[in-house]
Design a protein around this motif. Structure first.
Motif, PDB file in Angstrom:
ATOM      1  N   ALA A  40       0.301  -1.306  -0.247  1.00 42.72           N
ATOM      2  CA  ALA A  40      -0.140   0.082  -0.241  1.00 42.72           C
ATOM      3  C   ALA A  40       0.830   1.331  -0.129  1.00 42.72           C
ATOM      4  CB  ALA A  40      -1.145  -0.214   1.362  1.00 42.72           C
ATOM      5  N   GLU A  41       2.048   1.280   0.746  1.00 40.27           N
ATOM      6  CA  GLU A  41       3.310   2.180   0.811  1.00 40.27           C
ATOM      7  C   GLU A  41       3.910   2.746  -0.486  1.00 40.27           C
ATOM      8  OE1 GLU A  41       3.215   4.266   3.154  1.00 40.27           O
ATOM      9  OE2 GLU A  41       3.515   3.508   4.767  1.00 40.27           O
ATOM     10  N   ILE A  42       4.027   1.519  -1.203  1.00 46.29           N
ATOM     11  CA  ILE A  42       4.269   1.882  -1.916  1.00 46.29           C
ATOM     12  C   ILE A  42       3.364   2.171  -3.248  1.00 46.29           C
ATOM     13  CG2 ILE A  42       5.764   0.668  -4.392  1.00 46.29           C
ATOM     14  CD1 ILE A  42       7.070  -1.401  -2.338  1.00 46.29           C
ATOM     15  N   GLN A  43       2.199   1.331  -3.493  1.00 40.44           N
ATOM     16  CA  GLN A  43       1.267   2.470  -4.657  1.00 40.44           C
ATOM     17  C   GLN A  43       0.772   3.731  -4.250  1.00 40.44           C
ATOM     18  OE1 GLN A  43      -2.652   0.105  -3.875  1.00 40.44           O
ATOM     19  NE2 GLN A  43      -1.236  -1.891  -4.852  1.00 40.44           N
ATOM     20  N   GLN A  44       0.833   3.640  -2.911  1.00 37.85           N
ATOM     21  CA  GLN A  44       0.409   5.501  -3.071  1.00 37.85           C
ATOM     22  C   GLN A  44       1.808   6.591  -2.922  1.00 37.85           C
ATOM     23  OE1 GLN A  44      -2.024   6.645  -0.248  1.00 37.85           O
ATOM     24  NE2 GLN A  44      -1.629   8.643  -1.634  1.00 37.85           N
ATOM     25  N   ALA A  45       2.950   5.921  -2.954  1.00 38.78           N
ATOM     26  CA  ALA A  45       4.186   6.673  -3.599  1.00 38.78           C
ATOM     27  C   ALA A  45       4.185   7.139  -4.612  1.00 38.78           C
ATOM     28  CB  ALA A  45       5.746   5.862  -2.874  1.00 38.78           C
ATOM     29  N   ALA A  46       3.797   6.225  -5.399  1.00 37.50           N
ATOM     30  CA  ALA A  46       3.379   5.915  -6.922  1.00 37.50           C
ATOM     31  C   ALA A  46       2.013   7.627  -7.135  1.00 37.50           C
ATOM     32  CB  ALA A  46       3.216   4.851  -7.566  1.00 37.50           C
ATOM     33  N   GLN A  47       1.705   7.456  -6.483  1.00 36.94           N
ATOM     34  CA  GLN A  47       0.232   8.183  -6.485  1.00 36.94           C
ATOM     35  C   GLN A  47       0.762   9.282  -6.535  1.00 36.94           C
ATOM     36  OE1 GLN A  47      -3.506   6.974  -4.420  1.00 36.94           O
ATOM     37  NE2 GLN A  47      -4.204   9.576  -4.568  1.00 36.94           N
ATOM     38  N   ASP A  48       1.788   9.833  -5.393  1.00 36.49           N
ATOM     39  CA  ASP A  48       1.574  10.600  -5.225  1.00 36.49           C
ATOM     40  C   ASP A  48       2.927  11.871  -5.665  1.00 36.49           C
ATOM     41  OD1 ASP A  48       0.597  11.144  -2.701  1.00 36.49           O
ATOM     42  OD2 ASP A  48       1.704  10.107  -1.484  1.00 36.49           O
ATOM     43  N   LEU A  49       3.897  10.539  -6.471  1.00 32.40           N
ATOM     44  CA  LEU A  49       3.919  11.276  -7.558  1.00 32.40           C
ATOM     45  C   LEU A  49       3.622  11.506  -8.605  1.00 32.40           C
ATOM     46  CD1 LEU A  49       7.573  11.488  -8.905  1.00 32.40           C
ATOM     47  CD2 LEU A  49       7.314   9.011  -9.583  1.00 32.40           C
ATOM     48  N   ALA A  50       2.713  10.695  -9.214  1.00 29.09           N
ATOM     49  CA  ALA A  50       1.976  11.321 -10.268  1.00 29.09           C
ATOM     50  C   ALA A  50       0.965  12.189 -10.284  1.00 29.09           C
ATOM     51  CB  ALA A  50       0.724  10.090 -10.967  1.00 29.09           C
ATOM     52  N   GLU A  51       0.498  12.568  -8.833  1.00 34.43           N
ATOM     53  CA  GLU A  51       0.077  14.253  -8.027  1.00 34.43           C
ATOM     54  C   GLU A  51       0.884  15.158  -8.189  1.00 34.43           C
ATOM     55  OE1 GLU A  51      -3.449  15.031  -6.946  1.00 34.43           O
ATOM     56  OE2 GLU A  51      -3.584  12.887  -8.459  1.00 34.43           O
ATOM     57  N   TYR A  52       1.982  14.947  -8.186  1.00 36.91           N
ATOM     58  CA  TYR A  52       3.653  15.763  -7.751  1.00 36.91           C
ATOM     59  C   TYR A  52       3.320  16.655  -9.189  1.00 36.91           C
ATOM     60  CZ  TYR A  52       8.072  18.049  -8.077  1.00 36.91           C
ATOM     61  OH  TYR A  52       8.997  18.864  -7.791  1.00 36.91           O
ATOM     62  N   GLN A  53       3.720  15.147 -10.109  1.00 34.96           N
ATOM     63  CA  GLN A  53       4.033  15.830 -11.662  1.00 34.96           C
ATOM     64  C   GLN A  53       3.085  16.609 -12.416  1.00 34.96           C
ATOM     65  OE1 GLN A  53       4.836  11.997 -13.367  1.00 34.96           O
ATOM     66  NE2 GLN A  53       6.965  12.137 -12.668  1.00 34.96           N
ATOM     67  N   ARG A  54       1.785  16.480 -11.978  1.00 33.16           N
ATOM     68  CA  ARG A  54       0.794  17.226 -12.399  1.00 33.16           C
ATOM     69  C   ARG A  54      -0.329  18.164 -11.855  1.00 33.16           C
ATOM     70  NH1 ARG A  54      -4.321  17.894 -10.851  1.00 33.16           N
ATOM     71  NH2 ARG A  54      -4.502  16.671  -8.894  1.00 33.16           N
ATOM     72  N   LEU A  55       0.207  18.456 -10.673  1.00 38.57           N
ATOM     73  CA  LEU A  55       0.440  19.766  -9.911  1.00 38.57           C
ATOM     74  C   LEU A  55       1.447  20.379 -10.066  1.00 38.57           C
ATOM     75  CD1 LEU A  55      -0.885  18.482  -5.926  1.00 38.57           C
ATOM     76  CD2 LEU A  55      -1.929  19.804  -8.315  1.00 38.57           C
ATOM     77  N   THR A  56       3.039  19.949 -10.659  1.00 35.03           N
ATOM     78  CA  THR A  56       3.753  20.781 -11.426  1.00 35.03           C
ATOM     79  C   THR A  56       3.330  21.549 -12.449  1.00 35.03           C
ATOM     80  OG1 THR A  56       4.869  19.646  -9.273  1.00 35.03           O
ATOM     81  CG2 THR A  56       6.008  20.814 -11.618  1.00 35.03           C
ATOM     82  N   ALA A  57       2.701  21.307 -12.944  1.00 30.25           N
ATOM     83  CA  ALA A  57       2.705  21.365 -14.548  1.00 30.25           C
ATOM     84  C   ALA A  57       1.346  21.896 -14.895  1.00 30.25           C
ATOM     85  CB  ALA A  57       2.102  19.542 -15.850  1.00 30.25           C
ATOM     86  N   GLN A  58       0.822  22.643 -13.784  1.00 28.61           N
ATOM     87  CA  GLN A  58      -1.142  23.178 -13.398  1.00 28.61           C
ATOM     88  C   GLN A  58      -0.302  24.213 -12.502  1.00 28.61           C
ATOM     89  OE1 GLN A  58      -3.803  21.566 -11.908  1.00 28.61           O
ATOM     90  NE2 GLN A  58      -4.230  20.109 -13.528  1.00 28.61           N
ATOM     91  N   GLY A  59       0.683  24.319 -12.401  1.00 28.35           N
ATOM     92  CA  GLY A  59       1.752  25.829 -11.546  1.00 28.35           C
ATOM     93  C   GLY A  59       1.132  25.748 -10.486  1.00 28.35           C
ATOM     94  N   LYS A  60       0.372  24.659  -9.995  1.00 28.88           N
ATOM     95  CA  LYS A  60       0.140  24.479  -8.631  1.00 28.88           C
ATOM     96  C   LYS A  60       1.284  24.277  -7.317  1.00 28.88           C
ATOM     97  CE  LYS A  60      -4.662  23.509  -9.644  1.00 28.88           C
ATOM     98  NZ  LYS A  60      -5.522  22.532  -9.348  1.00 28.88           N
ATOM     99  N   LEU A  61       2.600  25.464  -7.421  1.00 25.91           N
ATOM    100  CA  LEU A  61       3.831  24.567  -7.014  1.00 25.91           C
ATOM    101  C   LEU A  61       3.673  24.520  -4.924  1.00 25.91           C
ATOM    102  CD1 LEU A  61       5.652  26.546  -8.992  1.00 25.91           C
ATOM    103  CD2 LEU A  61       5.317  24.248  -9.151  1.00 25.91           C
ATOM    104  N   GLY A  62       2.714  24.817  -4.181  1.00 27.62           N
ATOM    105  CA  GLY A  62       1.951  24.756  -2.747  1.00 27.62           C
ATOM    106  C   GLY A  62       1.499  23.286  -3.210  1.00 27.62           C
TER     107      GLY A  62
END
Length: 945
Positions: A903-925
């Motif tokens: 579950a931790e590994i799956q959550q890490a992958a989800q956080d990475l994907a969310e980080y990339q998406r939010l960075t692309a949208q300019g939502k740096l915070g």
């Protein structure tokens, strides 16, 4: 001598014209009332309450004609009687206007003027008294049952609750009539003939024995007024039992020893004075006898007031506790009975401070039903994801409990009502507003702590058409024709199909199949209804309306119930229920209240004050056909018993209540708040302790945040909790409210109103040990604010185009400890939908938090590190059991075990994907928060290696 200008008397033609105009006006105004009576009769008949309409009409009109006739008879009869004495003397008076004498034949003008005045006053009097028909009903139909006697005057309680208010109304009416009769008598005496000379007002008003016959009518009117005053003074003795004082309420030492006997003596002297004035009028004894009739009563009343002030100052105040102790005891006993405080069971509560005291393992049901959804946050979210169209709205959020596939769960419901005011301007026409857009559609239901991975509510019921994720839960009649926002009339069973719900690019249509409403019938009946409802330009001429079409009126559920039973006081918060048969029904709480309970303290209830309150009636209103059902919950209430005597078929006994309704009864907030305010003072039953306010409690306060982000302190609201009460077995739906000592922040106890089974309507109060300080809500809020990580994160969130919304701090007893819970939401300035970002839990000696409830629980009970960015694993759940079985499973391990590596590994992958998406949208915070979460997971995985 200057010329005298004579003002002519009224001719017969203008008088006839005036009478004609009055007749036309009466027909016009009375015609509207007749139309209303006809339509009301149809409406009551459609609901099966014809008997209520008939008896209410008889009572109202009976009182109107009774007081109309009595008022007119007194006023006009007085005029005729006194005018008869003046026969043979003219009433031509001369007055000076700019130095020019004018003569007025008052006698010719006086009769029609007095007639018109008498009719007007009689109409006002009759209308006012007929509106008070519930007060007279309580008196006339008072139950003939014994009741406890008040300890001061020895009258039964039924006298104060049922009889006294009617007597006070009659005394007030009689006093006004006596004053008007006296004014009329004095006025007629002033206008008696003095010839055409200019009157000497000093001579006219000089009371002298040389003119006794001319004052006979005035003397008689004075006697009448003295009788009315005597009655008012005698009744005022009972008002002393409802008096409010600084320390206590009701009769005081001074009242008992000076005012009560003194006022009785004043009433007797006034009555004797009336006899003296009558004798003076009959025997022409002169004005000295009238002064002898009036002055003793007035002087004695002043003497009573002066004596009372002296006794209070020089006898009572220096020895107040000793003198007032018996009357304080009367006030305590009366108030506890008036608000049913004497039936509250008092138990100790240890208020432990440790994790062990919370006993998580044995309080799983309580922990599984902690409400994380803030009502305002949920309402804002539902308006975004479930309104579907702009003309829908969710007027409020209701909290209830349901048995879902064998699990008792606390849920939140919201009703999707239709607001025609939100229709596009181009669609605002008669056909759309009256024939097509006729009803709301469906409800939403979600567990109080159910969240999707996206932070949205886990819906058990939702969407259009209504979809259920629980097999045992269904809605067979989702249409809402009667609700909280349904304030307009509609016509159903017409040739127009009604809009049901939006469906893709088209709309689903339906036709009403219920039996509610008034059948419109033929053209004449339809026209009469249209005239009364203000719809005469459209309804009679519409080709869409058929003879079997129906008018649904008074669709607002509060207005609907009060139109049937205006003598009840309704709780302002009705709530929706989903029955076992799939129908939606509203439940309203009906109260009987009074402000004449002897020696009891008054408390505010809405815009009025009361000193007696009973939640005597539960009312169910079907959301589809508008059927109204009244069920009696308190058979001992004398006020309701009087109404049941006059309307015997209206109220059903509690035993006849449908099981689907009984399963959703609840202890209402209104009653619990009022009882809590009273109990905070009146749990002290020792007069000395009460006098010194040694143990005064008040409902706890909490910090709240307005729409501008400004925080302020306000009184906590009661909170519904599904829990095991300490010392009880089995889950219960209770309404709880904590107490703090007066002007202190620490908790001292809590009160719980019970809602289930045989315990319905009872309350339990839990007292904390007085040797231990237990943190109150404001102190827990301070601990949250002082936490560096939480405070820093909240500051950061408030500076990035968003603002923080903090939910209510909940105080939840679990085991022998108190668990505090607060949800914190983040809401973007450009988005009205808040998202849950943080859950804070606390015990007396520990504060924990996490981005999910599971993470916060783990930190609190396992001692794992609290984190702003840590995201606990969320178990997968199919939509069918989301929020019920899955939610229960996710909370079963209140004391979480080892971290699940996959579950931790799956959550890490989800956080990475969310980080990339939010960075692309300019939502740096937000991207930074996801990066921190990813780092935390990687660090834990590395540590486990």
């Amino acid at each position: 001598m200057p010329d005298i200008i004579d003002i002519p008397s009224p001719s017969r033609r203008p008088r006839t014209l005036l009478i004609g105009v009055a007749v036309v006006a009466a027909i016009f105004l009375g015609g509207g009332r007749l139309l209303s009576f006809y339509v009301d009769a149809l409406w009551f008949h459609s609901l099966g309450f014809t008997e209520i309409f008939r008896k209410t009409l008889v009572l109202e009109w009976g009182l109107f004609f009774l007081f109309f006739a009595a008022t007119f008879g007194l006023l006009y009869g007085t005029f005729l009687l006194l005018r008869e004495r003046g026969r043979g003397t003219g009433m031509v008076r001369a007055v000076l206007v700019n130095g020019q004498p004018l003569t007025i034949d008052v006698g010719r003008w006086l009769k029609p003027a007095v007639l018109a005045f008498s009719l007007f006053v009689a109409w006002v009097s009759g209308s006012g008294m007929s509106a008070e028909w519930p007060t007279f009903v309580r008196w006339i139909y008072a139950p003939h049952i014994g009741s406890a006697l008040d300890p001061v005057l020895g009258r039964p309680l039924n006298f104060y609750l049922l009889t006294l208010p009617a007597w006070q109304l009659l005394a007030g009416w009689l006093t006004v009539m006596a004053a008007l009769v006296l004014a009329l008598a004095v006025g007629l005496h002033m206008l008696r003939d003095r010839g055409t000379s200019i009157p000497d007002f000093h001579q006219d008003f000089r009371f002298a024995d040389t003119q006794p016959a001319q004052w006979r009518g005035v003397y008689g009117a004075i006697a009448f007024l003295l009788v009315a005053f005597s009655l008012r003074v005698w009744l005022s003795r009972f008002n002393l039992l409802m008096g409010e004082h600084t320390i206590f309420s009701g009769v005081t030492y001074t009242d008992a020893h000076v005012d009560l006997p003194g006022l009785m003596l004043v009433a007797i002297v006034l009555l004797l004075g009336a006899a003296v004035a009558t004798y003076s009028a009959m025997k022409r004894s002169g004005v000295r006898w009238v002064l002898a009739a009036v002055l003793p009563g007035a002087l004695l009343y002043v003497a009573v007031q002066i004596t009372g002030a002296a006794v209070d100052t020089f006898i009572v105040k220096p020895n107040e506790l000793v003198k007032e102790q018996p009357y304080i005891r009367n006030n305590i006993e009366a108030t506890r009975t008036a608000y049913a405080l004497d039936s509250i069971v008092v138990r100790p509560f240890a208020a432990g401070t440790t994790v062990a005291d919370a006993d998580a393992a044995n309080n799983q049901p309580t922990l599984q039903n902690i409400r994380l959804w803030d009502a305002q946050a949920l309402q804002d979210t539902l308006r975004q994801i479930q309104e579907i169209r702009t003309y829908y709205d969710f007027p409020g959020i209701d909290i209830d409990r349901y048995n879902l596939d064998g699990h008792l769960r606390q849920v939140m419901l919201a009703t999707r009502e239709l607001s025609t005011e939100k229709l596009p301007e181009s669609s605002r026409n008669w056909i759309n507003e009256r024939l097509i857009y006729t009803h709301g559609y469906g409800v939403t239901m979600n567990p109080v702590n159910g969240f999707t991975p996206e932070g949205l509510p886990t819906l058990l019921l939702g969407n259009m058409p209504v979809q259920s994720t629980v097999p045992s839960l269904n809605v067979s009649r989702p249409q809402i024709y009667f609700g909280e926002m349904t304030n307009s009339d509609v016509y159903v069973k017409t040739r127009q199909q009604e809009f049901d719900y939006p469906q893709g690019q088209s709309n689903s249509l339906t036709s009403y199949t219920g039996t509610g409403g008034i059948v419109l019938g033929n053209w004449l009946r339809r026209t009469i209804i249209a005239l009364e409802r203000g719809d005469v330009a459209k309804l009679p001429f519409s080709d869409d309306v058929a003879p079997d079409s129906r008018l649904l009126m008074r669709r607002n559920i509060q207005e609907r119930v009060l139109s049937i039973a205006p003598f009840l006081t309704l709780d302002p918060d009705p709530y929706i229920t989903v029955g076992d048969d799939g129908r939606l029904r509203w439940i309203l709480d009906g109260f009987t209240a009074a402000d004449t309970y002897p020696n009891a303290r008054h408390y505010a209830m809405g815009d009025t004050t009361v000193n007696y309150l009973r939640n005597s009636v539960k009312i169910a209103v079907d959301a589809y056909d508008g059927t109204v059902t009244f069920c009696v919950m308190d058979e001992t209430d004398p006020i309701l018993a009087a109404y049941r005597n006059v309307f015997p078929g209206t109220f059903q006994p509690a035993a006849a209540m449908p099981a689907t309704m009984r399963a959703h009864l609840r202890y209402t907030d209104t009653l619990l708040k009022l009882q809590a305010h009273a109990y905070g003072l009146y749990h002290m039953t020792d007069p000395a302790t009460f006098f010194n306010r040694e143990d005064l409690w008040t409902p706890a306060t909490e910090a709240t945040m307005d729409s501008q982000g400004q925080r302020s302190m306000q009184e906590m609201q009661p909170n519904y909790v599904l829990m095991n009460l300490p010392g009880e077995k089995g889950m219960e739906f209770v309404n709880i409210l904590p107490f703090t000592p007066s002007n202190r922040n620490n908790l001292i106890g809590w009160i719980a109103g019970r809602s289930d089974g045989a315990n319905y309507g009872t309350a339990v109060a839990y007292n904390f040990p007085k040797t231990r300080l237990v943190d109150g809500p404001s102190q827990i809020e301070a601990r949250i604010d002082q936490n560096a990580q939480i405070s820093g994160q909240l500051t950061l969130w408030n500076q990035q185009g968003s603002h923080v919304h903090r939910g209510n701090l909940l105080v939840i007893p679990t085991g022998t400890a108190l668990l505090y819970a607060e949800s914190i939401y983040l809401q973007a300035d450009r988005s009205p939908m808040p998202e849950l970002r943080l859950v804070v839990l606390a015990l007396q000696d520990r504060l924990a938090y996490g981005t999910t409830f599971e993470a916060a629980l783990s930190s609190l009970f396992n001692g794992t590190e609290s984190s702003i960015t840590q995201v606990a694993a969320q178990p997968s759940a199919s939509p069918a059991n989301s929020g019920t079985t899955a939610s229960a499973a996710s909370l079963t391990a209140v004391v979480p075990g080892p971290t699940n590596r996959n579950a931790e590994i799956q959550q890490a992958a989800q956080d990475l994907a969310e980080y990339q998406r939010l960075t692309a949208q300019g939502k740096l915070g937000e991207a930074g928060a996801k990066l921190d979460a990813l780092k935390g997971i990687l660090n834990r995985l590395a540590a486990e290696r």
